[in-house]
Design a protein around this motif. Structure first.
Motif, short mmCIF file in Angstrom:
data_model
loop_
_atom_site.label_atom_id
_atom_site.label_comp_id
_atom_site.label_asym_id
_atom_site.label_seq_id
_atom_site.Cartn_x
_atom_site.Cartn_y
_atom_site.Cartn_z
N MET A 1 12.84 52.51 -52.41
CA MET A 1 13.12 52.95 -51.04
C MET A 1 13.60 51.76 -50.22
N ALA A 2 14.87 51.69 -49.93
CA ALA A 2 15.46 50.56 -49.22
C ALA A 2 15.24 50.66 -47.72
N LYS A 3 15.23 49.49 -47.07
CA LYS A 3 15.14 49.44 -45.61
C LYS A 3 16.54 49.25 -45.04
N THR A 4 16.78 49.80 -43.86
CA THR A 4 18.08 49.65 -43.22
C THR A 4 18.15 48.29 -42.54
N PRO A 5 19.37 47.78 -42.23
CA PRO A 5 19.50 46.49 -41.55
C PRO A 5 18.81 46.46 -40.19
N LEU A 6 18.59 47.63 -39.60
CA LEU A 6 17.95 47.70 -38.29
C LEU A 6 16.44 47.52 -38.38
N TYR A 7 15.90 47.64 -39.57
CA TYR A 7 14.45 47.65 -39.73
C TYR A 7 13.88 46.26 -39.92
N LYS A 8 12.78 45.98 -39.21
CA LYS A 8 12.04 44.74 -39.39
C LYS A 8 10.67 45.10 -39.97
N PRO A 9 10.22 44.36 -40.98
CA PRO A 9 8.92 44.70 -41.58
C PRO A 9 7.76 44.43 -40.63
N ASP A 10 7.21 45.49 -40.07
CA ASP A 10 6.11 45.33 -39.12
C ASP A 10 5.04 46.39 -39.30
N LEU A 11 5.09 47.12 -40.41
CA LEU A 11 4.12 48.19 -40.63
C LEU A 11 2.90 47.69 -41.39
N VAL A 12 1.73 48.07 -40.89
CA VAL A 12 0.47 47.89 -41.61
C VAL A 12 0.03 49.30 -42.01
N ILE A 13 0.18 49.62 -43.29
CA ILE A 13 -0.06 50.98 -43.77
C ILE A 13 -1.46 51.05 -44.37
N VAL A 14 -2.34 51.71 -43.64
CA VAL A 14 -3.74 51.82 -44.05
C VAL A 14 -3.92 53.09 -44.88
N ILE A 15 -4.38 52.93 -46.11
CA ILE A 15 -4.61 54.07 -46.99
C ILE A 15 -6.08 54.12 -47.37
N SER A 16 -6.72 55.23 -47.05
CA SER A 16 -8.14 55.42 -47.36
C SER A 16 -8.32 56.70 -48.15
N GLY A 17 -9.53 56.87 -48.64
CA GLY A 17 -9.88 58.08 -49.37
C GLY A 17 -11.22 57.85 -50.03
N PRO A 18 -11.95 58.91 -50.30
CA PRO A 18 -13.26 58.73 -50.93
C PRO A 18 -13.15 58.10 -52.30
N SER A 19 -14.20 57.43 -52.73
CA SER A 19 -14.24 56.86 -54.07
C SER A 19 -14.03 57.98 -55.09
N GLY A 20 -13.07 57.77 -56.00
CA GLY A 20 -12.74 58.80 -56.97
C GLY A 20 -11.55 59.65 -56.58
N SER A 21 -10.99 59.41 -55.41
CA SER A 21 -9.82 60.18 -54.97
C SER A 21 -8.55 59.73 -55.68
N GLY A 22 -8.62 58.59 -56.35
CA GLY A 22 -7.46 58.07 -57.06
C GLY A 22 -6.55 57.21 -56.21
N LYS A 23 -7.05 56.74 -55.06
CA LYS A 23 -6.18 55.98 -54.15
C LYS A 23 -5.68 54.68 -54.76
N SER A 24 -6.52 54.01 -55.56
CA SER A 24 -6.08 52.76 -56.18
C SER A 24 -4.92 53.00 -57.13
N THR A 25 -5.01 54.06 -57.91
CA THR A 25 -3.94 54.40 -58.85
C THR A 25 -2.65 54.74 -58.12
N VAL A 26 -2.78 55.51 -57.03
CA VAL A 26 -1.62 55.91 -56.24
C VAL A 26 -0.97 54.68 -55.60
N ILE A 27 -1.77 53.80 -55.02
CA ILE A 27 -1.24 52.61 -54.36
C ILE A 27 -0.55 51.69 -55.36
N ASP A 28 -1.14 51.53 -56.53
CA ASP A 28 -0.53 50.70 -57.58
C ASP A 28 0.84 51.25 -57.96
N ALA A 29 0.92 52.57 -58.15
CA ALA A 29 2.20 53.19 -58.52
C ALA A 29 3.20 53.09 -57.36
#
Length: 217
Positions: free
Chosen positions: A1-29
């Motif tokens: 997923m490419a960023k446009t020339p207008l975009y500056k990296p300033d996002l802090v993307i917080v991902i949570s979920g209960p233990s066992g939801s598979g969030k670590s696997t999803v984030i790794d992928a």
């Protein structure tokens, strides 16, 4: 997923979920699929699980070292979960920005709520909650890991119920289906792409010179 020339990296993307939801696997992928994202490595006082590597999966530290970070104000957030401490170093956000990437934070609900209450300027925050297909599946996933006693599994299930009730503090939810991690990854990529295209004051100020438009024309 490419960023446009207008975009500056300033996002802090917080991902949570209960233990066992598979969030670590999803984030790794997700991070493997998108080179514009950098996952923050959290600090924890818990012991490493089998195949976990210090500095890659977590920064594994003693309780006294963790407390020293607290005293020094090094954490963006920190929380106690299941008898262990977890925290996000502020330096992780800076490192991602210097690398020209947005930051992915995998953190528990307590820590996410701390970040929600902060002004991260010049960064912006985006909160995503991952849920399992069902609570029954969550139980199976936790027991299948065989990394905790039955008592610890039951404790995590109780925590999971309380965490799911906090979903109201998040911007988006994503279901992580069984055997379909890519589906969850693509949904998160769509959410991030939309957030990167958001019109804000900074974009309005910079769009003319970036496009080579002279206001006097």
């Amino acid at each position: 997923m490419a960023k446009t020339p207008l975009y500056k990296p300033d996002l802090v993307i917080v991902i949570s979920g209960p233990s066992g939801s598979g969030k670590s696997t999803v984030i790794d992928a997700l991070c493997k699929a998108d080179e514009t994202l950098r996952e923050s490595v959290s600090v924890t006082t818990r012991k490493p699980r089998r195949n976990e590597v210090d500095g890659v999966d977590y920064h594994f530290r003693s309780k006294s070292e963790f407390e020293r970070h607290i005293a020094q104000g090094s954490f963006l957030e920190w929380a106690e979960y299941g008898g262990n401490f977890y925290g996000t170093l502020k330096s992780e956000i800076v490192a991602a920005r210097e690398a020209g990437k947005d930051t992915i934070l995998e953190i528990e609900v307590q820590g996410a709520l701390q970040i929600r209450a902060q002004d991260l300027s010049p960064a912006r925050s985006l909160f995503i909650f991952i849920i399992p297909p069902s609570f029954a599946v969550l139980k199976k996933r936790l027991r299948r890991r065989k990394t905790e006693t039955e008592s610890e599994v039951n404790k995590r299930l109780a925590i999971a119920k309380s965490e799911i009730l906090e979903i109201k503090h998040y911007d988006y939810w994503v279901r992580n289906p069984q055997n379909a991690v890519q589906e969850a990854v693509e949904q998160i990529q769509t959410i991030i792409a939309a957030e990167r295209s958001r019109i804000d004051a900074e974009l309005i100020e910079t769009i003319n010179p970036l496009l080579g438009i002279d206001k006097t024309d």
